[in-house]
Design a protein around this motif. Structure first.
Motif, PDB file in Angstrom:
ATOM      1  N   GLY A  24      60.756  -2.670  20.748  1.00 28.18           N
ATOM      2  CA  GLY A  24      61.366  -1.863  21.800  1.00 28.18           C
ATOM      3  C   GLY A  24      60.501  -1.841  23.035  1.00 28.18           C
TER       4      GLY A  24
ATOM      5  N   TRP B 211      65.840   0.812  29.889  1.00 29.50           N
ATOM      6  CA  TRP B 211      67.078   1.332  29.306  1.00 29.50           C
ATOM      7  C   TRP B 211      68.179   0.288  29.225  1.00 29.50           C
TER       8      TRP B 211
ATOM      9  N   SER C 107      62.588   5.670  27.248  1.00 24.87           N
ATOM     10  CA  SER C 107      63.657   4.888  27.857  1.00 24.87           C
ATOM     11  C   SER C 107      63.655   5.110  29.359  1.00 24.87           C
TER      12      SER C 107
ATOM     13  N   ASN D  36      68.310  -1.924  24.260  1.00 24.51           N
ATOM     14  CA  ASN D  36      68.163  -0.929  23.202  1.00 24.51           C
ATOM     15  C   ASN D  36      67.108  -1.343  22.187  1.00 24.51           C
ATOM     16  N   ASP D  37      66.554  -0.341  21.510  1.00 26.21           N
ATOM     17  CA  ASP D  37      65.546  -0.603  20.487  1.00 26.21           C
ATOM     18  C   ASP D  37      66.182  -1.216  19.243  1.00 26.21           C
TER      19      ASP D  37
ATOM     20  N   TYR E  61      71.205   2.952  21.002  1.00 30.30           N
ATOM     21  CA  TYR E  61      70.490   3.843  21.909  1.00 30.30           C
ATOM     22  C   TYR E  61      69.056   3.347  22.052  1.00 30.30           C
ATOM     23  N   ASP E  62      68.333   3.911  23.019  1.00 32.25           N
ATOM     24  CA  ASP E  62      67.040   3.351  23.397  1.00 32.25           C
ATOM     25  C   ASP E  62      65.889   4.340  23.195  1.00 32.25           C
TER      26      ASP E  62
ATOM     27  N   GLN F   8      71.946   8.657  14.443  1.00 26.75           N
ATOM     28  CA  GLN F   8      72.437   7.555  15.248  1.00 26.75           C
ATOM     29  C   GLN F   8      73.078   6.484  14.374  1.00 26.75           C
TER      30      GLN F   8
END
Length: 235
Positions: free
Chosen positions: A44, A207, A190, A210-211, A183-184, A153
């Motif tokens: 990430g 951003w 982010s 995403n991770d 999502y990040d 998530q």
């Protein structure tokens, strides 16, 4: 809004598919319970490329139903630590020196396909490569957040592995799979910006990307074979 609805619909569809596979007892050849050690890894904003040195240990439990022609439906549970610390790729990253270390729990439904018939008593090999894909959720237990986001998530697991038969009832499983996120903030970084006495404002993350996180597991499973009982003759 459309992207969020599509993600939810995709997840629900996969879970319904897995549920139908698992619930269909008449087609089932065997049930399988297993568990073992697991490992999480992460890429990430802090770590851009996969690094074996970033592994962390966890546990894995799963329940599967095996069907004909190599297909299986699996419910998978994994829990353990996940971590990451800054890999200085520029002066700002070196100054930021961010890191995270959190506990995550995930549950997913997956469909798997085995390429070789290694379970048959007359099989020429005792192993098979396989692929797996599905959908699930993960929970990250975090107290301090840099933004307002949910602890639960959606994620999409996909990957593959190798199964080796230790006998009619026991199987050794090795798997590596990736988790696609939407999502990040897995690393808590982010779009946020940071200001302190050492430096001026600078972007705190990317951003637009995403991770991801990754699962590696080594487990052993026990198989319960279905036995067809003869139907008594009617007089």
């Amino acid at each position: 809004m459309l992207k969020s609805s599509f993600r939810k619909a995709t997840c629900y569809s996969v879970f319904i598919f897995i549920f139908c596979l698992i619930a269909k007892d008449a087609m089932s050849q065997s049930k399988e319970f297993g568990g073992g050690i697991a490992s999480f890894n992460y890429t990430g904003d802090l770590i851009r490329t996969y690094s074996v040195q970033n592994q962390s240990i966890g546990v894995n439990l799963f329940y599967a139903r095996n069907f004909q022609e190599g297909w299986a439906g699996k419910l998978n549970f994994v829990a353990g630590r996940i971590k990451g610390s800054e890999t200085p790729i520029d002066p700002q990253a070196a100054v930021r020196n961010a890191s995270f270390r959190d506990f995550i729990t995930e549950i997913s439904g997956q469909a798997t396909y085995e390429f070789l018939d290694f379970r048959n008593n007359r099989a020429l090999v005792k192993f098979t490569p396989y692929i797996t894909a599905g959908a699930g959720f993960f929970l990250i237990n975090r107290v301090e957040k840099n933004a307002d986001y949910s602890d639960i998530q959606l994620m999409l697991p996909f990957g593959g592995g190798l199964k080796y038969s230790l006998g009619p009832l026991w199987t050794l499983n090795f798997e590596f799979s990736a988790r696609k996120l939407f999502y990040d903030y897995l690393d808590n970084i982010s779009v946020q910006e940071i200001t302190d006495k050492r430096n001026s404002d600078f972007q705190f993350g990317d951003w637009n990307d995403n991770d991801w996180y990754y699962y590696t597991g080594l487990s052993i499973s026990y198989t319960f074979w279905a036995v067809d009982c003869p139907v008594p003759l009617q007089k």
